[in-house]
Each structure stands twice: as structure tokens, then as C-alpha cells.
Design a protein around this motif. Structure first.
Motif, PDB file in Angstrom:
ATOM      1  N   GLN A 155      23.092  94.916   5.465  1.00 39.07           N
ATOM      2  CA  GLN A 155      23.574  96.121   5.324  1.00 39.07           C
ATOM      3  C   GLN A 155      23.407  97.037   3.480  1.00 39.07           C
ATOM      4  N   ARG A 156      22.321  97.674   3.595  1.00 40.36           N
ATOM      5  CA  ARG A 156      22.202  97.992   2.301  1.00 40.36           C
ATOM      6  C   ARG A 156      22.906  99.521   1.696  1.00 40.36           C
ATOM      7  N   ILE A 157      23.650  99.802   0.608  1.00 35.37           N
ATOM      8  CA  ILE A 157      24.224 101.226   0.219  1.00 35.37           C
ATOM      9  C   ILE A 157      23.255 102.050   0.559  1.00 35.37           C
TER      10      ILE A 157
ATOM     11  N   LEU B  31      30.710  97.641  10.743  1.00 32.88           N
ATOM     12  CA  LEU B  31      29.807  97.769  11.531  1.00 32.88           C
ATOM     13  C   LEU B  31      29.293  99.312  11.870  1.00 32.88           C
ATOM     14  N   GLN B  32      27.272  99.055  11.557  1.00 33.37           N
ATOM     15  CA  GLN B  32      26.650  99.752  11.354  1.00 33.37           C
ATOM     16  C   GLN B  32      25.590 100.000  11.607  1.00 33.37           C
TER      17      GLN B  32
ATOM     18  N   ASN C 214      28.960  82.767   7.442  1.00 29.96           N
ATOM     19  CA  ASN C 214      29.712  83.815   7.539  1.00 29.96           C
ATOM     20  C   ASN C 214      29.675  83.866   9.590  1.00 29.96           C
ATOM     21  N   ALA C 215      29.036  83.551  10.357  1.00 29.55           N
ATOM     22  CA  ALA C 215      29.009  84.330  12.038  1.00 29.55           C
ATOM     23  C   ALA C 215      30.355  83.535  12.778  1.00 29.55           C
ATOM     24  N   ILE C 216      30.757  84.179  13.292  1.00 33.13           N
ATOM     25  CA  ILE C 216      31.917  84.322  14.599  1.00 33.13           C
ATOM     26  C   ILE C 216      31.455  84.243  15.717  1.00 33.13           C
TER      27      ILE C 216
ATOM     28  N   PRO D 187      29.431  89.510   9.496  1.00 34.86           N
ATOM     29  CA  PRO D 187      29.398  90.342   8.417  1.00 34.86           C
ATOM     30  C   PRO D 187      28.412  90.606   7.696  1.00 34.86           C
ATOM     31  N   GLY D 188      28.551  91.789   6.982  1.00 34.72           N
ATOM     32  CA  GLY D 188      27.421  91.952   6.423  1.00 34.72           C
ATOM     33  C   GLY D 188      25.627  92.177   7.329  1.00 34.72           C
ATOM     34  N   TYR D 189      25.602  92.508   7.719  1.00 35.74           N
ATOM     35  CA  TYR D 189      24.397  92.505   8.606  1.00 35.74           C
ATOM     36  C   TYR D 189      24.118  93.717   9.398  1.00 35.74           C
TER      37      TYR D 189
END
Length: 300
Positions: A297-299, A134-135, A216-218, A241-243
């Protein structure tokens, strides 16, 4: 942040900064002074956070985790997980969970059978657990100050954490409720129960691409094996996840199935990135065509 540092008044702080940077041959980047240590620690105590966290704002609430503390835990404990609020929900500046009883999530828009589901009923559906980073989408913003100071929270590296969420997969919930999504639906707009900070301000919401969300969402009910603390978006939080964190909408109360992205101010012009590089320090007009939503999200 040492006690000695908090005693430096603004004039002395600016003078010392100017002297040091002049000697180095660069101009100083002047920003808000560090929060007084006593006030920052009072805020952290009120939300049951580790006193070593960095407080950027105590209303609506922004606190960063020092990187060395993140490295100590594969799963970030709740007392170390960063805090980023855009708005305030009464009673939510607390590590205690809010009750599921009486909570509702409305599912409306381009669906044949709109539904309102009770929070306590959500707990009866099948659930899965996901582990994810989570970011905050602004994580690392302070590093840009080496060139041009940018607006927003001056995050260093600690606007993130690794968290386990448990909740009801949105796709299976939609199937169980027999919503029957219309063919024109391409996005889901998510709203929380929190209120704008001012009467004239836009309420906070985000649109997400329907295809990704369904996959993907929950609707999360637990964080790290216990009910989600109020300050982290419980009792129900949308988790994708991933967002970026901003898209994982807290205090979830409504999902709207729509054909277009929302025009809400918090979705555009806020939380967008330019598709092409811009000159540092400039502020070109933000449009739907020249920017993209801060979704995935990006690295760094």
C-alpha cells in the motif's frame, strides 16, 4: 442517494449534467448512473450491511463506506467494512461465516513435502492477532475523473477499513508442517475457492514475494474477534499486512511455492501500475518490465 435522484431518467440526467458543466466551461464526464435506491438497499440488506453504504455493483459485489462513517470507529465494524469481490463463491454473499469443517488448504510447488491441511486442524495451531488497514488498490479512483475517467470501480475514499485479524502465522505453520521450501522458490501464488465469472475467464489468483509473505502473512480465521464473514473471505483468508486488499486472497484453498510470478490475467495485466507516468487517457501495452504489481500500500 435521495429518492428524487433515483427517479431522474437517463435523458434528463445527461441533459442536466451537460447544462451544468457547459456553464462551468468544462466537458461532462459521463459514467454509469447511480444504482436505483431500492435495488441498492436490497443488496445491502442481503449482505447485512449498513444502508448508508454506497453500492457500486451488486454482482459480484462492490460497496463503499462513506468517509464520515469510517471516522466514527477506530476498528471498522463488519456492517460498515467495504466489499470488493472479483468472483463469486456460492453462499459467500452473506455476513454469516462458512464452516471450517470440510475446508482444506493445499500447500504445493517447490516444497519437499506438499501438504493438505484441514480447516478444523488450522484452529489448533498457535495464532496471533494483527491490526491493519485493508484497502482496495483502486481506492480514490473517482478523483481521476477530474482529468480523465479511468476504468474500474469509481471509488471515492471509502474503499478501506481498519480491521483486526486473528490467525496462524504462515511461517510457523510451514515450520510445523516441515514443508522444506526449495531454494528456487521466490513467490507464493494464492488461490481461492471462488470461480471465474465466465467459463472462458481466468480464475483469480495472485503471486506475492516469498520473503515478505513468510515474514508477515497469517492464515486468518477471525475478523474483529469472530469467524470471518463469508463475504469477507472466510473461513480462511490470506492476510498480509501492508499489502493491498486484492493480495489478501479470500476463501483461501491453495498456496503454490514457485520460482516466478504467475502469468494469470488477474496478476498481469490486471493489478499493475506503470513504473513511469503515462499520458492521461492513453493505454500503453502492459508488460512485466514496464509495470509493477500492486503489492504494498502507498500513502494517498
Amino acid at each position: 442517494m435521495s429518492e428524487a435522484r433515483t427517479r431522474i431518467n437517463r435523458r434528463a440526467f445527461l441533459k442536466r449534467t451537460a447544462m451544468g458543466t457547459a456553464a462551468a466551461g468544462v466537458m461532462p464526464v459521463i459514467g454509469p448512473l447511480p444504482h436505483p435506491q431500492q435495488e441498492a438497499q436490497s443488496f445491502l440488506d442481503a449482505i447485512s450491511k449498513d444502508r448508508r453504504m454506497i453500492v457500486h455493483n451488486w454482482r459480484p459485489g462492490v460497496a463503499e463506506t462513506p468517509l464520515e462513517l469510517l471516522r466514527e470507529h477506530p476498528i471498522t465494524p463488519k456492517d460498515l467494512l467495504f466489499v470488493r469481490n472479483n468472483q463469486i463463491l456460492n453462499g459467500a454473499l452473506s455476513m454469516q461465516p462458512l464452516p471450517l469443517e470440510g475446508w482444506t488448504v493445499e500447500m504445493i510447488g517447490l516444497v519437499k513435502y506438499p501438504r493438505v491441511i484441514k480447516g478444523e486442524d488450522l484452529a489448533d495451531f498457535g495464532q496471533i492477532e494483527v491490526e491493519m488497514v485493508l484497502q482496495c488498490s483502486g481506492n480514490g479512483r473517482a478523483h481521476y475523473a477530474q482529468s480523465i475517467r479511468t476504468r474500474g470501480t469509481q471509488w471515492h475514499n471509502g474503499g478501506l477499513g481498519n480491521v483486526r485479524w486473528k490467525g496462524v502465522p504462515l511461517k510457523s505453520l510451514i515450520e510445523d508442517l516441515k514443508l522444506e521450501i526449495g531454494q528456487a522458490a521466490r513467490f507464493i501464488a494464492a488461490e481461492g475457492k471462488d470461480s471465474p465469472s465466465a467459463p472462458e475467464a481466468a480464475d483469480f489468483e495472485h503471486s506475492l514475494p516469498l520473503e515478505d509473505v513468510l515474514e508477515n502473512a497469517i492464515l486468518a480465521l477471525e475478523m474483529n474477534g469472530e469467524p470471518i464473514p463469508a463475504i469477507h473471505g472466510g473461513p480462511v483468508r490470506l492476510i498480509v499486512p501492508g499489502y493491498y486488499g486484492t493480495m489478501n486472497v479470500k476463501w483461501l484453498t491453495r498456496l503454490r511455492f514457485e520460482g516466478q510470478e504467475t502469468t494469470n490475467y488477474n496478476h498481469i495485466p490486471r493489478y499493475r501500475t506503470f513504473k513511469k507516468p503515462i499520458v492521461p487517457g492513453t493505454s500503453p501495452p502492459i508488460t512485466r518490465d514496464n509495470t509493477s504489481p500492486t503489492w504494498r500500500q502507498r500513502i494517498n
